[in-house]
Scaffold this motif. Structure first.
Motif, PDB file in Angstrom:
ATOM      1  N   ALA A   1       0.834  -1.205   0.000  1.00 30.85           N
ATOM      2  CA  ALA A   1       0.000   0.000   0.000  1.00 30.85           C
ATOM      3  C   ALA A   1       0.869   1.255   0.000  1.00 30.85           C
ATOM      4  O   ALA A   1       1.914   1.295   0.652  1.00 30.85           O
TER       5      ALA A   1
ATOM      6  N   THR B   1      -2.153   5.209   3.144  1.00 32.42           N
ATOM      7  CA  THR B   1      -3.346   4.467   2.739  1.00 32.42           C
ATOM      8  C   THR B   1      -4.063   3.906   3.950  1.00 32.42           C
ATOM      9  O   THR B   1      -5.291   3.936   4.024  1.00 32.42           O
TER      10      THR B   1
ATOM     11  N   SER C   1      -7.798   4.926   4.960  1.00 32.80           N
ATOM     12  CA  SER C   1      -8.830   3.882   5.066  1.00 32.80           C
ATOM     13  C   SER C   1      -9.518   3.927   6.420  1.00 32.80           C
ATOM     14  O   SER C   1     -10.739   3.796   6.507  1.00 32.80           O
TER      15      SER C   1
END
Length: 182
Positions: free
Chosen positions: A12, A16, A20
């Motif tokens: 990732a 990220t 998220s």
């Protein structure tokens, strides 16, 4: 969450995981009031609600740009998203009370508080599970049982008797559990 990101996209990019998490928190706040919006729309007088809803929802963009411009950390920009959703949550409660006469304190206590407590307990258990087992299969197995347990606890502690009966009649395999859950 890192496990899911690795399964989904491999390695990732930076931030990220943080992005998220904040999006998930924002969606969780949204799940506290979806039915109330329909009550407001059914009243027919939605102009003021929609204006304020749009302002609270879109204000994240210019404020986020401003925070980025002045060099604020990325987390502060994502925090704006959560604050925006919380403001919309409060706005929705205000208009549901004003337009439809819904007792918002009662609604949020009977649904919101119980659901939030259940979510926090489930999240803490999930963190414990993921941090306790390095075996991927064991993590997935325990998370499956955690989700199943969440659903059963939701049926048991959040829904009232009529809601439980309604839900259980729509799920085919639950007829054997109806006596214990209602």
């Amino acid at each position: 969450l890192p496990l899911l990101l690795n399964l989904w996209i491999g390695e990732a990019p930076d931030n990220t995981l943080d992005f998220s998490k904040y999006v998930i928190y924002s969606f969780l706040i949204q799940q506290l009031y979806p039915g109330i919006c329909r009550v407001i729309f059914a009243c027919g007088d939605i102009k003021n609600y929609q204006i304020w809803f749009s302002i609270y929802s879109l204000l994240v963009i210019p404020l986020g740009c401003l925070l980025y411009y002045v060099g604020s950390p990325l987390n502060s920009i994502f925090l704006l998203l959560i604050i925006s959703q919380f403001l919309v949550f409060c706005l929705t409660g205000y208009y549901a009370n004003k337009l439809a006469g819904i007792n918002i304190r009662k609604y949020f206590y009977e649904l919101g508080v119980k659901n939030v407590i259940l979510y926090i307990v489930s999240s803490l258990m999930a963190c414990l599970i993921v941090n306790s087992f390095s075996n991927l299969l064991m993590q997935i197995l325990f998370i499956f049982f955690l989700v199943l347990g969440y659903v059963l606890l939701f049926l048991r502690f959040v829904l009232n008797k009529d809601e439980k009966c309604y839900m259980l009649t729509r799920i085919p395999f639950t007829s054997i559990f109806n006596r214990n859950l209602v």
